[in-house]
Write a protein that holds these residues in place. Sequence first.
Motif, short mmCIF file in Angstrom:
data_model
loop_
_atom_site.label_atom_id
_atom_site.label_comp_id
_atom_site.label_asym_id
_atom_site.label_seq_id
_atom_site.Cartn_x
_atom_site.Cartn_y
_atom_site.Cartn_z
N GLU A 28 -55.88 -35.67 9.57
CA GLU A 28 -54.43 -35.67 9.68
C GLU A 28 -53.77 -35.70 8.29
OE1 GLU A 28 -56.50 -37.52 11.43
OE2 GLU A 28 -56.01 -37.20 13.55
N ILE A 52 -47.32 -26.99 13.22
CA ILE A 52 -48.29 -27.99 13.67
C ILE A 52 -49.16 -27.41 14.78
CG2 ILE A 52 -48.55 -30.26 14.76
CD1 ILE A 52 -45.92 -31.06 13.31
N TYR A 55 -51.71 -24.94 13.34
CA TYR A 55 -52.76 -25.67 12.62
C TYR A 55 -53.72 -26.31 13.62
CZ TYR A 55 -54.80 -28.49 8.86
OH TYR A 55 -55.65 -29.05 7.94
N HIS A 71 -49.52 -34.60 16.50
CA HIS A 71 -48.11 -34.34 16.21
C HIS A 71 -47.39 -35.63 15.82
CE1 HIS A 71 -43.84 -33.82 17.24
NE2 HIS A 71 -44.02 -32.61 16.73
N LEU A 74 -48.32 -36.76 12.27
CA LEU A 74 -47.66 -35.94 11.24
C LEU A 74 -46.17 -36.28 11.15
CD1 LEU A 74 -49.40 -32.48 11.67
CD2 LEU A 74 -49.88 -34.26 10.01
#
Length: 92
Positions: A28, A52, A55, A71, A74
């Motif tokens: 992460e 996101i 990725y 998610h 991040l």
Amino acid sequence: MTDLAEESGEVPRALAERPAVHPHLEFEWRAFWSLLSDRPSGPHAAIPFSSIDRYAERYGVRGADEFDRFHDLLAALTAALNEAAAARAPSP
């Protein structure tokens, strides 16, 4: 920076104050720094959901629960970066 510290014998502030990343969060952490440049400019900008998602798909984040965790982590890293930047900003 590590090489610079070894050569000069002085540890740069950025290196001395870098956060410790637990091994289970390294994926992460790398994703965050890789995706950071996808943010639109401006204060409090978030990494776009589409970045996101791309990725995550590329690197094998599968299932809704795993993606939601990815998610959310991040988003939390982005919020922490924005808070740090606001704290460093000069007062009006």
